[in-house]
Design a protein around this motif. Structure first.
Motif, mmCIF file in Angstrom:
data_model
loop_
_atom_site.group_PDB
_atom_site.id
_atom_site.type_symbol
_atom_site.label_atom_id
_atom_site.label_comp_id
_atom_site.label_asym_id
_atom_site.label_seq_id
_atom_site.Cartn_x
_atom_site.Cartn_y
_atom_site.Cartn_z
ATOM 1 N N GLY A 73 0.833 -1.214 0.000
ATOM 2 C CA GLY A 73 0.000 0.000 0.000
ATOM 3 C C GLY A 73 0.859 1.252 0.000
ATOM 4 N N ARG A 74 0.449 2.228 -0.822
ATOM 5 C CA ARG A 74 1.167 3.512 -0.888
ATOM 6 C C ARG A 74 0.152 4.624 -1.048
ATOM 7 N N ARG A 75 0.379 5.756 -0.378
ATOM 8 C CA ARG A 75 -0.522 6.895 -0.578
ATOM 9 C C ARG A 75 0.169 8.190 -0.187
ATOM 10 N N LEU A 76 -0.343 9.275 -0.766
ATOM 11 C CA LEU A 76 0.106 10.609 -0.365
ATOM 12 C C LEU A 76 -0.761 11.005 0.820
ATOM 13 N N VAL A 77 -0.142 11.361 1.921
ATOM 14 C CA VAL A 77 -0.902 11.689 3.122
ATOM 15 C C VAL A 77 -1.154 13.180 3.202
ATOM 16 N N GLU A 78 -0.173 13.961 2.740
ATOM 17 C CA GLU A 78 -0.278 15.410 2.917
ATOM 18 C C GLU A 78 0.610 16.093 1.887
ATOM 19 N N ALA A 79 0.107 17.190 1.311
ATOM 20 C CA ALA A 79 0.937 18.023 0.438
ATOM 21 C C ALA A 79 0.790 19.446 0.941
ATOM 22 N N SER A 80 1.835 19.989 1.527
ATOM 23 C CA SER A 80 1.780 21.359 2.024
ATOM 24 C C SER A 80 2.887 22.143 1.340
ATOM 25 N N ALA A 81 2.988 23.431 1.660
ATOM 26 C CA ALA A 81 4.037 24.255 1.047
ATOM 27 C C ALA A 81 5.413 23.792 1.509
ATOM 28 N N ARG A 82 5.462 23.072 2.637
ATOM 29 C CA ARG A 82 6.762 22.692 3.212
ATOM 30 C C ARG A 82 7.209 21.277 2.885
ATOM 31 N N ALA A 83 6.249 20.402 2.537
ATOM 32 C CA ALA A 83 6.647 19.006 2.281
ATOM 33 C C ALA A 83 5.505 18.191 1.681
ATOM 34 N N TRP A 84 5.909 17.110 1.019
ATOM 35 C CA TRP A 84 4.970 16.039 0.700
ATOM 36 C C TRP A 84 5.221 14.958 1.747
ATOM 37 N N TRP A 106 7.043 13.955 -6.625
ATOM 38 C CA TRP A 106 7.389 14.227 -5.222
ATOM 39 C C TRP A 106 8.844 13.826 -5.020
ATOM 40 N N PRO A 107 9.786 14.680 -5.406
ATOM 41 C CA PRO A 107 11.192 14.287 -5.347
ATOM 42 C C PRO A 107 11.757 14.328 -3.933
ATOM 43 N N GLY A 108 12.943 13.745 -3.759
ATOM 44 C CA GLY A 108 13.615 13.808 -2.454
ATOM 45 C C GLY A 108 14.305 12.507 -2.069
ATOM 46 N N LEU A 109 13.917 11.393 -2.725
ATOM 47 C CA LEU A 109 14.524 10.104 -2.364
ATOM 48 C C LEU A 109 15.543 9.650 -3.401
ATOM 49 N N LEU A 185 7.116 -4.943 15.295
ATOM 50 C CA LEU A 185 7.111 -5.119 13.858
ATOM 51 C C LEU A 185 6.624 -3.829 13.220
ATOM 52 N N ILE A 186 7.422 -3.290 12.301
ATOM 53 C CA ILE A 186 7.038 -2.048 11.610
ATOM 54 C C ILE A 186 5.963 -2.417 10.586
ATOM 55 N N THR A 187 4.836 -1.709 10.605
ATOM 56 C CA THR A 187 3.767 -2.013 9.642
ATOM 57 C C THR A 187 3.713 -0.970 8.526
ATOM 58 N N ARG A 188 3.753 0.314 8.890
ATOM 59 C CA ARG A 188 3.675 1.398 7.906
ATOM 60 C C ARG A 188 4.673 2.488 8.241
ATOM 61 N N VAL A 189 5.139 3.173 7.176
ATOM 62 C CA VAL A 189 6.156 4.214 7.360
ATOM 63 C C VAL A 189 5.709 5.458 6.605
ATOM 64 N N ARG A 190 5.899 6.617 7.241
ATOM 65 C CA ARG A 190 5.655 7.891 6.548
ATOM 66 C C ARG A 190 6.981 8.603 6.304
ATOM 67 N N LEU A 191 7.131 9.088 5.072
ATOM 68 C CA LEU A 191 8.360 9.789 4.673
ATOM 69 C C LEU A 191 8.017 11.241 4.388
ATOM 70 N N ARG A 192 8.938 12.137 4.743
ATOM 71 C CA ARG A 192 8.732 13.579 4.524
ATOM 72 C C ARG A 192 9.694 14.039 3.433
ATOM 73 N N LEU A 193 9.137 14.537 2.330
ATOM 74 C CA LEU A 193 9.953 15.004 1.208
ATOM 75 C C LEU A 193 9.861 16.524 1.178
ATOM 76 N N PRO A 194 10.921 17.200 1.642
ATOM 77 C CA PRO A 194 10.817 18.648 1.863
ATOM 78 C C PRO A 194 10.663 19.452 0.571
ATOM 79 N N ARG A 195 9.901 20.548 0.669
ATOM 80 C CA ARG A 195 9.741 21.505 -0.430
ATOM 81 C C ARG A 195 10.305 22.845 0.016
ATOM 82 N N PRO A 196 10.921 23.647 -0.819
ATOM 83 C CA PRO A 196 11.219 23.320 -2.203
ATOM 84 C C PRO A 196 12.328 22.262 -2.291
#
Ligand code: EPU
Length: 350
Positions: A73-84, A106-109, A185-196
């Motif tokens: 499973g993958r999803r975008l949780v939030e898109a703000s001026a500071r990060a995805w 959504w670059p950064g990785l 056990l890790i089930t889900r992970v959220r990653l922060r991709l900073p903007r700009p």
């Protein structure tokens, strides 16, 4: 709930070691973990959490119940001026997450492209490459306590990330106290991709690509392609030649120790760290001891990168974990005898 018995782990570890799991359970979601913890036979059994097996050396058959994490499973949780902020299941393949985020805009990785293994494994060992570590893009994770069944969320500080290290690599009650290996056990992970977004090109191999191509303002897709090319030139593809990436961590030494070593070995490769210590290139130390291309049994030192140990026996006559560790110990001894430095293995040895 279907617990498989006597399962070959050869397809599930990147060395291709032919160990077996006495019992193995595939987990597709939180509900599978809850069913396990409600099961009278399995609830209290010792457990071993397996992600992509890309940083694991099996030295024998595995007696604890192997929990193979296949949560998708993958999803975008939030898109703000500071990060995805994106969220994915711990069983998703790391490189596919990197590719997907870049394709979505959504670059950064991109500096972490082409690292094998799953998202959960990438977090547990805080993967890093080309100037970026997973902790630099980490927001939070959800996990389940394997004793109580309680779900909880951890932020970066609670994960105690270090160089190729986190709370998930340590057993509870180990030398630094709190550890969650085999306990959560890790089930889900959220990653922060900073903007700009800004390209991170502060690494010799990437600086070379800028100079070679004349592209000094690459986009994330370009950096992704460069990183894939650089890695393919230096590191063996585990599907062709079994390996677990870098086998040792790059050791950090005090400036005094380093002055002494540099005086004796002026060509040594080293980088200053923010905390005042100096990081030495373990690949260089091993190479200087003449190990590149050398074998002990079916375990070899990769000829293009001395930090990588490989399985010369292939799938048919695979290396054993014992052979890998014998070679690793011989390397540690010779590096210690010549430089006075104790190399620390990076993979989890089971
Ligand atoms: N070097 C040698 N001989 C060798 C290998 C390396 O002289 O056989 C020298 C290189 O010429 C270079 C220096 O050592 O000057 C460092 O080599 P490289 O840039 O290949 O990086 P590394 O320190 O060996 C680390 C990570 C890799 C990561 C790369 C790129 C560790 C333990 N390894 O390798 O991570 O991809 O930097 O950032 O930190 C992994 O963890 O599995 C992994 C592959």
């Amino acid at each position: 709930m279907f617990v498989e018995s006597n399962v070959s782990l050869q397809p599930y570890n990147s060395f291709g070691i032919a160990a077996r799991a006495q019992h193995l359970l595939r987990l597709h979601g939180e509900e599978d973990v809850r069913a396990l913890l409600a099961h009278p036979q399995w609830r209290d059994a010792p457990k071993f959490v397996l992600g992509g097996g890309c940083n694991t050396v099996f030295t024998g058959d595995v007696k604890p119940l192997v929990l193979k994490v296949e949560i998708a499973g993958r999803r975008l949780v939030e898109a703000s001026a500071r990060a995805w902020i994106v969220e994915a299941g711990a069983g998703e393949y790391w490189h596919e997450i990197v590719r997907w985020t870049i394709e979505q805009g959504w670059p950064g990785l991109e500096n972490l492209a082409a690292i094998p293994g799953t998202l959960g494994g990438a977090v547990a060992q805080n993967v890093g490459a080309y100037g970026v570590e997973l902790q630099d893009r980490f927001e939070s994770l959800d996990a389940i306590d394997l004793q109580t069944g309680r779900s909880f969320t951890l932020n970066a500080a609670q994960c105690a990330f270090g160089y190729r290290d986190s709370v998930f690599k340590h057993e509870a009650g180990g030398p630094n106290g709190l550890g969650l290996a085999g306990r959560a056990l890790i089930t889900r992970v959220r990653l922060r991709l900073p903007r700009p977004w800004k390209a991170e090109l502060d690494y010799l191999d990437l600086e070379r690509k800028v100079a070679e191509t004349g592209i000094d303002t690459p986009d994330a897709g370009q950096v992704f392609d460069w990183v894939c090319t650089i890695r393919a030139a230096k590191l063996p593809d585990w599907r062709v030649l079994g390996n677990a990436g870098s086998f040792f961590k790059n050791p950090a030494v005090t400036p005094e120790q380093c002055t002494d070593i540099i005086a004796r070995e002026p060509r040594i490769v080293y980088y200053p760290l923010a905390d005042g210590r100096i990081k030495l290139a373990a690949g260089w130390l091993i190479d200087a001891c003449g190990w590149k291309g050398k074998s002990m049994g079916r375990a070899s030192v990769y000829e293009k990168q001395a930090l990588v140990l490989v399985n010369r026996g292939g799938r048919e006559d695979p290396v054993t974990g014992g052979e890998v560790m014998t070679l690793a110990k011989a390397i540690q001894t010779s590096v210690y005898e010549r430089f006075g430095i104790q190399l620390e293995p990076e993979p989890v040895v089971v």
